[in-house]
Write a protein that holds these residues in place. Structure first.
Motif, PDB file in Angstrom:
ATOM      1  N   ILE A  97       0.841  -1.198   0.000  1.00  0.00           N
ATOM      2  CA  ILE A  97       0.000   0.000   0.000  1.00  0.00           C
ATOM      3  C   ILE A  97       0.874   1.245   0.000  1.00  0.00           C
ATOM      4  O   ILE A  97       0.631   2.212  -0.719  1.00  0.00           O
ATOM      5  CB  ILE A  97      -0.949  -0.008   1.218  1.00  0.00           C
ATOM      6  N   SER A  98       1.930   1.237   0.842  1.00  0.00           N
ATOM      7  CA  SER A  98       2.833   2.375   0.903  1.00  0.00           C
ATOM      8  C   SER A  98       3.502   2.614  -0.440  1.00  0.00           C
ATOM      9  O   SER A  98       3.586   3.738  -0.925  1.00  0.00           O
ATOM     10  CB  SER A  98       3.895   2.131   1.983  1.00  0.00           C
ATOM     11  N   TRP A  99       3.975   1.543  -1.078  1.00  0.00           N
ATOM     12  CA  TRP A  99       4.624   1.685  -2.379  1.00  0.00           C
ATOM     13  C   TRP A  99       3.647   2.218  -3.414  1.00  0.00           C
ATOM     14  O   TRP A  99       3.970   3.084  -4.206  1.00  0.00           O
ATOM     15  CB  TRP A  99       5.160   0.321  -2.833  1.00  0.00           C
ATOM     16  N   ALA A 100       2.402   1.696  -3.356  1.00  0.00           N
ATOM     17  CA  ALA A 100       1.394   2.147  -4.315  1.00  0.00           C
ATOM     18  C   ALA A 100       1.101   3.626  -4.124  1.00  0.00           C
ATOM     19  O   ALA A 100       0.911   4.380  -5.078  1.00  0.00           O
ATOM     20  CB  ALA A 100       0.104   1.335  -4.164  1.00  0.00           C
ATOM     21  N   GLY A 101       1.089   4.080  -2.842  1.00  0.00           N
ATOM     22  CA  GLY A 101       0.848   5.490  -2.582  1.00  0.00           C
ATOM     23  C   GLY A 101       1.941   6.359  -3.147  1.00  0.00           C
ATOM     24  O   GLY A 101       1.700   7.404  -3.742  1.00  0.00           O
ATOM     25  N   VAL A 102       3.194   5.930  -3.002  1.00  0.00           N
ATOM     26  CA  VAL A 102       4.312   6.678  -3.559  1.00  0.00           C
ATOM     27  C   VAL A 102       4.241   6.699  -5.075  1.00  0.00           C
ATOM     28  O   VAL A 102       4.423   7.726  -5.718  1.00  0.00           O
ATOM     29  CB  VAL A 102       5.660   6.065  -3.092  1.00  0.00           C
ATOM     30  N   ALA A 103       3.917   5.542  -5.646  1.00  0.00           N
ATOM     31  CA  ALA A 103       3.819   5.465  -7.105  1.00  0.00           C
ATOM     32  C   ALA A 103       2.746   6.400  -7.621  1.00  0.00           C
ATOM     33  O   ALA A 103       2.926   7.104  -8.604  1.00  0.00           O
ATOM     34  CB  ALA A 103       3.530   4.027  -7.529  1.00  0.00           C
ATOM     35  N   ALA A 104       1.587   6.399  -6.905  1.00  0.00           N
ATOM     36  CA  ALA A 104       0.490   7.267  -7.331  1.00  0.00           C
ATOM     37  C   ALA A 104       0.895   8.732  -7.245  1.00  0.00           C
ATOM     38  O   ALA A 104       0.588   9.536  -8.104  1.00  0.00           O
ATOM     39  CB  ALA A 104      -0.747   7.006  -6.473  1.00  0.00           C
ATOM     40  N   ALA A 105       1.644   9.062  -6.149  1.00  0.00           N
ATOM     41  CA  ALA A 105       2.063  10.444  -5.978  1.00  0.00           C
ATOM     42  C   ALA A 105       2.982  10.891  -7.110  1.00  0.00           C
ATOM     43  O   ALA A 105       3.008  12.051  -7.480  1.00  0.00           O
ATOM     44  CB  ALA A 105       2.765  10.606  -4.629  1.00  0.00           C
ATOM     45  N   GLN A 106       3.740   9.953  -7.637  1.00  0.00           N
ATOM     46  CA  GLN A 106       4.665  10.292  -8.697  1.00  0.00           C
ATOM     47  C   GLN A 106       3.979  10.428 -10.050  1.00  0.00           C
ATOM     48  O   GLN A 106       4.580  10.931 -10.997  1.00  0.00           O
ATOM     49  CB  GLN A 106       5.774   9.221  -8.786  1.00  0.00           C
ATOM     50  N   GLU A 107       2.748   9.994 -10.148  1.00  0.00           N
ATOM     51  CA  GLU A 107       2.034  10.050 -11.422  1.00  0.00           C
ATOM     52  C   GLU A 107       1.457  11.426 -11.713  1.00  0.00           C
ATOM     53  O   GLU A 107       1.117  11.726 -12.849  1.00  0.00           O
ATOM     54  CB  GLU A 107       0.899   9.010 -11.435  1.00  0.00           C
ATOM     55  N   THR A 108       1.278  12.243 -10.689  1.00  0.00           N
ATOM     56  CA  THR A 108       0.688  13.568 -10.867  1.00  0.00           C
ATOM     57  C   THR A 108       1.525  14.615 -10.139  1.00  0.00           C
ATOM     58  O   THR A 108       2.322  14.297  -9.256  1.00  0.00           O
ATOM     59  CB  THR A 108      -0.747  13.629 -10.316  1.00  0.00           C
ATOM     60  N   LEU A 109       1.313  15.860 -10.507  1.00  0.00           N
ATOM     61  CA  LEU A 109       1.877  16.982  -9.779  1.00  0.00           C
ATOM     62  C   LEU A 109       0.732  17.612  -8.992  1.00  0.00           C
ATOM     63  O   LEU A 109      -0.207  18.150  -9.571  1.00  0.00           O
ATOM     64  CB  LEU A 109       2.494  17.998 -10.745  1.00  0.00           C
ATOM     65  N   LYS A 110       0.820  17.529  -7.671  1.00  0.00           N
ATOM     66  CA  LYS A 110      -0.315  17.905  -6.828  1.00  0.00           C
ATOM     67  C   LYS A 110      -0.203  19.342  -6.315  1.00  0.00           C
ATOM     68  O   LYS A 110       0.813  19.738  -5.748  1.00  0.00           O
ATOM     69  CB  LYS A 110      -0.433  16.948  -5.641  1.00  0.00           C
ATOM     70  N   LEU A 111      -1.286  20.086  -6.522  1.00  0.00           N
ATOM     71  CA  LEU A 111      -1.446  21.420  -5.962  1.00  0.00           C
ATOM     72  C   LEU A 111      -2.618  21.405  -4.993  1.00  0.00           C
ATOM     73  O   LEU A 111      -3.663  20.800  -5.274  1.00  0.00           O
ATOM     74  CB  LEU A 111      -1.722  22.453  -7.054  1.00  0.00           C
ATOM     75  N   PRO A 123       8.246  12.235  -4.411  1.00  0.00           N
ATOM     76  CA  PRO A 123       8.152  12.513  -2.968  1.00  0.00           C
ATOM     77  C   PRO A 123       9.512  12.659  -2.296  1.00  0.00           C
ATOM     78  O   PRO A 123       9.649  13.401  -1.321  1.00  0.00           O
ATOM     79  CB  PRO A 123       7.392  11.303  -2.427  1.00  0.00           C
ATOM     80  N   ALA A 124      10.519  11.972  -2.813  1.00  0.00           N
ATOM     81  CA  ALA A 124      11.853  12.065  -2.218  1.00  0.00           C
ATOM     82  C   ALA A 124      12.472  13.442  -2.437  1.00  0.00           C
ATOM     83  O   ALA A 124      13.425  13.820  -1.745  1.00  0.00           O
ATOM     84  CB  ALA A 124      12.765  10.987  -2.811  1.00  0.00           C
ATOM     85  N   LYS A 125      11.923  14.197  -3.394  1.00  0.00           N
ATOM     86  CA  LYS A 125      12.459  15.519  -3.709  1.00  0.00           C
ATOM     87  C   LYS A 125      11.487  16.632  -3.302  1.00  0.00           C
ATOM     88  O   LYS A 125      11.623  17.778  -3.753  1.00  0.00           O
ATOM     89  CB  LYS A 125      12.729  15.640  -5.206  1.00  0.00           C
ATOM     90  N   LEU A 126      10.516  16.313  -2.464  1.00  0.00           N
ATOM     91  CA  LEU A 126       9.448  17.267  -2.164  1.00  0.00           C
ATOM     92  C   LEU A 126       9.984  18.588  -1.608  1.00  0.00           C
ATOM     93  O   LEU A 126       9.620  19.671  -2.084  1.00  0.00           O
ATOM     94  CB  LEU A 126       8.450  16.648  -1.178  1.00  0.00           C
TER      95      LEU A 126
END
Length: 397
Positions: free
Chosen positions: A15-29, A333-336
């Protein structure tokens, strides 16, 4: 038991990996918006403006190959909720930057969270002077109320509009109206040699304005400067007219919403005020205005046109997209922390063009924007005069 624990750990990791992957798919504002409370009326339509911009950007391929994603938080028109929204969006949602909060009161509190969390917060409507002073992460794609009202007074002087005397009426429990009515209007009227009486306060819940308005009308001023959001300004103007005031009602940009044509009705003739957006200023502005009216109608909101805060919200998205593209933002996320800083640095010397105007920039944390002097004539919104955006300093390019 051990197998169960192992499976749970594996699931959690997945689940954690999927969350990171999802976060990397979009640029969130993030978007802090009043979807309830007294600011819902003027604030909620910004959702449509932002969604139009996101749709345009994503249809063109997104930013650096990734689509934009908007994560919203309802401030409920409450500064404390706006601050909570800022923390939630910063810590839990990992957004790259935030559009909002809407009002001066909300921004005054939430900007402190932006400073602590070190991410850009771009208010789309707050306009009290000095809100970004001394801050590094607080930005506004708005124009200062004092500057806009000064432009109005310059136009009145240039056109020799009668202005021998003035009175001031303001809504005391609207933070921006309070600042404008008790500080800006008196100081600026005096600076332009226009004598005025003591500012008169009304409140949200004022049922009968007759006692407060009667002394204003009795002085027979040439001008009455009104400070209040559209609905409360409408109550004030109706009472002024009911008691026989036949001078000119003026205002900064607090109530400059096209919907005042209906709210003020026939009594609004001659009312003159500042606006930060004018749909006839460019073909792009007109196209946005038309799309905005359609989009808000789909939300069940009746709008006669875009308020400047709506245009500012739309341009804020395109502005962030430009800066993120120029800075090579990835959404990793690692570069947030690194990418949040890059966005802030990119804003310092950016110039942008949109529905607000051409080649606009920031002086400190505030955008330099044009201003339009609008008067209501024969029941229509008419341009009386316009003022260009002030230039930024030499660091803007």
């Amino acid at each position: 038991m051990r197998m169960k624990t192992t499976l749970l750990a594996a699931c959690a990791a997945a689940i954690s990996w999927a969350g990171v992957a999802a976060a990397q798919e979009t640029l969130k504002l993030g978007h802090i918006v009043p979807r309830s409370g007294p600011l819902k009326g003027p604030g909620e339509p910004s959702i449509a403006a932002i969604d139009i911009a996101v749709e345009e950007i994503n249809a063109a391929g997104g930013v650096n190959g990734k689509p934009l994603e908007i994560v919203r938080f309802d401030s409920a028109s409450d500064p404390k909720q706006a601050a909570l929204g800022a923390r939630t969006l910063a810590k839990d949602e990992g957004v790259l930057a935030i559009i909002g909060p809407f009002s001066t009161g909300e921004a005054a509190v939430a900007f402190n969270v932006a400073e602590r969390e070190k991410l850009v917060m771009m208010s789309n409507a707050s306009s009290a002077p000095g809100l970004t002073d001394g801050k590094e992460w607080a930005w506004r794609i708005t124009e200062d109320e004092g500057k806009q009202f000064t432009r109005l007074l310059e136009t009145l002087e240039k056109m020799d509009i009668p202005r021998a005397s003035a009175e001031i009426v303001y809504v005391s429990d609207e933070r921006i109206a309070n600042v404008v009515g008790t500080q800006l209007y008196p100081a600026l009227l005096e600076a332009y040699g226009i004598p005025h009486g003591e500012p008169v306060a009304i409140t949200y819940k004022s049922f009968d304005l007759a006692p407060q308005i009667a002394p204003v009308v009795q002085t027979d001023p040439d001008l009455v400067a009104v400070a209040g959001l559209p609905e409360n300004a409408a109550k004030t103007i109706r009472e002024l007219k009911r008691q026989g005031f036949d001078g000119r009602m003026i205002g900064s940009q607090v109530f400059s919403d096209p919907n005042i044509l209906e709210l003020f009705g026939d009594l609004a003739e001659g009312t003159t005020f500042m606006a930060g957006f004018h749909k006839d200023s460019s073909p792009e502005a007109a196209e946005f205005d038309a799309r905005f009216i359609e989009a808000t109608a789909e939300m069940g909101i009746r709008k006669l046109g875009a308020h400047h805060s709506d245009a500012q919200s739309y341009d804020a998205v395109h502005l962030f997209a430009k800066v993120m593209e120029e800075q090579g933002i990835t959404g990793d996320p690692a570069k947030l922390e690194e990418e949040r800083l890059a966005i802030r640095e990119g804003l310092k010397d950016v110039t942008f063009s949109g529905v607000l105007g051409e080649n606009l920039c920031f002086a400190g944390g505030d955008a330099e924007l044009p201003g339009y002097v609008i008067t209501i004539e024969n029941g229509e919104w008419k341009l009386m005069d316009s003022h260009p955006a002030d230039p930024c300093d030499d660091t803007a390019s």
